[in-house]
Design an enzyme around this catalytic site. Sequence first.
Site, PDB file in Angstrom:
ATOM      1  CG  ASP A   1      -1.964  -1.130   1.092  1.00 19.98           C
ATOM      2  OD1 ASP A   1      -2.540  -1.296   0.009  1.00 19.98           O
ATOM      3  OD2 ASP A   1      -2.165  -1.858   2.079  1.00 19.98           O
TER       4      ASP A   1
ATOM      5  CG  ASP B   1      -2.727   3.152  14.001  1.00 20.94           C
ATOM      6  OD1 ASP B   1      -2.403   3.471  15.172  1.00 20.94           O
ATOM      7  OD2 ASP B   1      -2.739   1.986  13.588  1.00 20.94           O
TER       8      ASP B   1
ATOM      9  CB  SER C   1      -5.031  -5.133   8.725  1.00 23.10           C
ATOM     10  OG  SER C   1      -4.328  -4.027   9.260  1.00 23.10           O
TER      11      SER C   1
END
Length: 400
Positions: free
Chosen positions: A14, A124, A175
């Site tokens: 990503d 986050d 994730s």
Amino acid sequence: MTDRIVLAYSGGLDTSVAIGWIADATGAEVIAVAVDVGQGGEDLEVIRQRALDCGAVEAYVADARDEFANEYCMPALKANALYHDKYPLVSALSRPVIVKHIAAAAKQFGADTMAHGCTGKGNDQVRFEVGITSIAPDLKCIAPVRDLALTRDKAIDYAEKHNLPIATTKKNPFSIDQNVWGRAVETGFLEDIWNAPTKDVYDYTDDPAFPPVPDEVLITFEKGIPVAIDGEKVTPLQAIEIMNQRAGAHGIGRIDIVEDRLVGIKSREIYEAPGAIALIEAHKELENVTLEREQARYKRRITDEWTELVYDGMWSSPLKDSLEAFIEDTQRYVSGEIRMQLHGGKAIVDGRKSDTGLYDFNLATYDEGDTFDQSAARGFIEIYGLAAKQAAARQARLGY
Ligand code: ARG
């Protein structure tokens, strides 16, 4: 001059795609910032080169492992910080150190914006952006996944089309965020909160159901910090790494919780933090020996506040600093040795020693040598229980 953006870079798909994606969308030059907080995996130099190969104009890499252990994990250990009484703040602790290096890189390379790979649904993004506001208030923020529609499928297409040097085939359903303080795993089939985690979810810990023979460990603390393991001097980073190995071998520190995110979503997360959980257990018990009773009680309240602030992205905040000053002060006498047995998913303390403790054998003993004046207890109880006794008498009199 072309605008410059510093990107928090992990080396994964990503953020590798984000380099070109941000450049295409904004016309800015992208500087990749990779920070080693003990996540393991690839060499920093490999990550640096990949960032350049993916189109970054500069790549800033920092080995922040000791800094992370000393300045972020140790305050969490002194606090015994566990969000929801269980989660040792693994990701929440790493964001502020990454933010610090992003701010440094922005200054060094003349960038006016920072970018991160977080979605718009998690904690986050808040930690990155509030963190930056607190230490580099002029930096703007952009999140390509959230703000520039960079989805996972688009990232795979982009990487293939532009021949980026990053694997797109192995699609991990999870994730994962990890560092030396622990590992967090979410998404995929774990989103059905009835589904138990499968073996492949775990990496830092072995199955606690098949433990090797028990492992006895001696941890020496000085003012709340582990300074030796089995008599061998260690740095905080080494203490965490050694305990990750030894406690991890016994399946210690596996956590499976539904937690309250700051953004209001309940999410299910699997954590592994063998070193953190074993060290916190040892540290807590040494505090039982060394902290005065009222101070210990008050500290638990301060710990809850500190933990929630850090979880909520307020690492750089006046209140957190003030709470930390209190916590630091409590650690003055938290020195001594803890003996633990690591076995079957548990780290159990079975011995403690401290020259600065408050445990007094002669006060505690029921045997020869008792110095406690038991006759004083009667009067104490009478006065201590007086208010409750009065209230009970009233209830008896009035019947409600
Ligand atoms: N829920 C944790 C936190 O907010 C971890 C976040 C990152 N987790 C992940 N699996 N990528 O601190």
